[in-house]
Design an enzyme around this catalytic site. Structure first.
Site, short mmCIF file in Angstrom:
data_model
loop_
_atom_site.label_atom_id
_atom_site.label_comp_id
_atom_site.label_asym_id
_atom_site.label_seq_id
_atom_site.Cartn_x
_atom_site.Cartn_y
_atom_site.Cartn_z
N HIS A 101 0.81 -1.22 0.00
CA HIS A 101 0.00 0.00 0.00
C HIS A 101 0.84 1.28 0.00
O HIS A 101 0.33 2.37 0.23
CB HIS A 101 -0.94 0.01 1.21
CG HIS A 101 -2.22 0.75 0.97
ND1 HIS A 101 -3.24 0.25 0.19
CD2 HIS A 101 -2.65 1.96 1.39
CE1 HIS A 101 -4.24 1.13 0.16
NE2 HIS A 101 -3.90 2.17 0.88
N ASP A 162 -7.80 4.27 8.80
CA ASP A 162 -9.12 4.19 8.17
C ASP A 162 -9.29 2.91 7.36
O ASP A 162 -10.42 2.44 7.16
CB ASP A 162 -9.35 5.40 7.26
CG ASP A 162 -9.56 6.68 8.04
OD1 ASP A 162 -10.05 6.60 9.18
OD2 ASP A 162 -9.22 7.76 7.53
N GLU A 273 -13.63 12.79 12.55
CA GLU A 273 -12.91 13.14 11.33
C GLU A 273 -13.71 14.16 10.54
O GLU A 273 -14.95 14.16 10.59
CB GLU A 273 -12.64 11.92 10.44
CG GLU A 273 -11.52 11.03 10.93
CD GLU A 273 -11.06 10.01 9.90
OE1 GLU A 273 -10.20 9.19 10.25
OE2 GLU A 273 -11.55 10.04 8.74
#
Length: 526
Positions: A101, A162, A273
């Site tokens: 990632h 997240d 958030e």
């Protein structure tokens, strides 16, 4: 002297007995044959390595010579020891790869060795209950699997990212930030112990009390000091359910002041958030698939076209027998906020469903062929005192829409971050994470040039240049710099400590070359 030449002597004998001529000017050309002499529980892969020259960013591609599939941490240790014994004259380097990632080739290596950390998944997972519960996990475990295992015991880690389909070692090498960070700090603030294989091949257990210098170096250390093979993560009782809330603001001042108020309160939401939304058509209609509007009629009349809006997303954790108390707390908290009243949307989901929410979007994007595209992400940490100056210039001027991906914007408390780690953050007590999470699919499959990518990169460049020219005091999260001068500026007063630790734990600069901080060299780093 002789110990450093021992691997070559072994290889020389092996090749001589095999009748292979020994006229080799570049020892790294022998990489596959040499690596096959290392006794392992796992194995090396030497062909079909294209997969390991890619990452989520889809912008850089560097192919290794070999990929290690370790079956134990000793496989990692033995491999690094052998490469270390080759000395500085060998250009061979090593990169640990989690779930791939990375954004700019940080886990790639040209002609070197990639270690596939996911091969260690599940080898060490053990939950310990008690007064201070924790879980021991492999550095190659995905956080989603850590969650599934700890939930069996009614427990869960305190701080998250997240997206949960990332490895433990990967996020701990950066920081690991999400909407719980204002309360619990990033993931690196919730670690009791690590096991790290250094750039010399040493396996070292470290914590705040044992080998503490390496412990704090590795946390947020961008893979520069060692490979995290095991971590002991703090746990807390896990709730069964989550009240998930979204509201919209049209005024940036109210949006930021309300967030700052919420993160300063003792009794507040469990996750906070914010998002910036620029010129999005039918915004509230899109929410209806997952959320229920408090006032359906007013919500249907709300128009988001051509506007810059700010979404505040919050959750309150609860168990089935706590519904009434939870609802009262939510009503009380919402009464303190100055959002647009017609934009209140709510939903109730399981704790697992909320934490794994991004994976739902991932599956949808994959089905549309929009996941494996370039991701020119830019993640910034902005001091609270500069957030309004930053927003005034960036939102609506440099950026005119958010159709290519979300922009996150939310505050955290510096006191929850341990300054002894390698993570670099602004000096103010409250600072904001601002994340531009854009995708850049090519406008045409046959086009040689991706115009969407070029546009996104130019906008990122303008944002960074503005921050530098206006003295915003910005620091990059998941940093990407190309010169040591830029890295020195990034680390600031931490640079000398960072270099000292590099000398101590990876003196040949073998590890994580894709970060582009150091180059393998026998020369001093300071």
């Amino acid at each position: 002297m002789y110990s450093h030449n021992l691997p070559f002597l072994k290889l020389f004998m092996l090749l001589s007995l095999s009748g292979i001529a020994m006229h080799i000017s570049n020892p790294d050309l022998l990489v596959p044959a040499y690596l096959q002499t290392i006794p392992l529980n796992g194995h090396f892969l030497f062909q079909n390595l294209t997969e390991f020259s890619k990452d989520f960013g889809n912008r850089f591609s560097y192919e290794p010579s070999a990929v290690l599939y370790p079956a134990s941490m000793s496989d990692i240790s033995d491999t690094i020891k052998h490469v270390f014994e080759l000395g500085a004259k060998s250009g061979l380097t090593v990169a640990a790869r989690g779930h791939g990632h990375s954004l700019q080739g940080q886990a790639q290596v040209t002609g070197g060795i990639v270690i596939r950390m996911e091969s260690l998944q599940g080898t060490q997972t053990m939950v310990h209950t008690g007064e201070l519960p924790y879980v021991d996990v492999s550095g190659g475990d995905l956080w989603i699997n850590v969650l599934k295992e700890t939930l069996k015991h009614g427990l869960a880690p305190m701080s998250w990212t997240d997206y949960l389909h990332l490895t433990v070692g990967g996020t701990l090498s950066n920081a690991g930030v999400s909407g719980q960070a204002f309360r619990h700090g990033p993931q690196v603030s919730n670690v009791y112990e690590l096991e790290v294989v250094t750039g010399k091949g040493d396996i070292m257990k470290c914590s705040a009390k044992e080998n503490s210098d390496l412990f704090y170096a590795a946390l947020g250390g961008l893979g520069q000091f060692g490979i995290i093979t095991r971590a002991r993560i703090a746990l807390e009782p896990a709730p069964k359910m989550v009240k998930w809330i979204r509201v919209l603001y049209s005024d940036f001042m109210a949006f930021t002041e309300d967030q700052e108020m919420l993160i300063s309160m003792e009794k507040t939401f469990d996750y906070i958030e914010g998002f910036v939304i620029i010129n999005r058509t039918g915004l509230l209609n899109n929410w209806r698939s997952s959320f229920k509007p408090q006032d359906p009629v007013q919500a249907s009349q709300f128009n988001s076209d051509g506007r810059t809006l700010f979404c505040l997303e919050m959750t309150k954790n609860y168990n089935p027998d706590e519904v009434e108390t939870m609802e009262q707390e939510v009503v009380q908290l919402l009464s303190k906020l100055r959002y647009v009243s017609s934009t209140l949307f709510q939903s109730e989901v399981t704790y697992m469903e909320f934490l794994d929410r991004v994976h739902v979007s991932e599956k949808k994007l994959r089905s549309q062929g929009l996941w494996e595209v370039p991701h020119p992400w830019l993640n910034l940490l902005i001091p609270r005192s500069k957030i309004h100056e930053f927003a005034k210039e960036v939102f609506g001027k440099i950026l005119t829409d958010t159709s290519n991906g979300p922009i996150l914007l939310y505050p955290v408390n510096r006191s929850k971050w341990d300054n002894r780690t390698s993570v670099v953050i602004p000096k103010e007590e409250v600072f904001y994470l601002v994340a531009f999470l854009f995708s850049a699919p090519s406008p045409s499959p046959t086009s040689e040039k991706n115009e969407n990518l070029e546009i996104a990169l130019q906008k990122n460049k303008k944002v960074v240049e503005f921050c530098n020219n206006a003295n915003i005091g910005m620091k990059q999260y998941l940093p990407h710099h190309t010169t040591q001068k830029e890295w020195r500026a990034h680390f600031g007063d931490k640079w000398e400590t960072f270099c000292r630790r590099k000398q101590a734990y990876d003196p040949l600069a073998m590890l994580a070359p894709g970060q582009r901080i150091f180059h393998k060299s026998p020369l001093p780093l300071l």
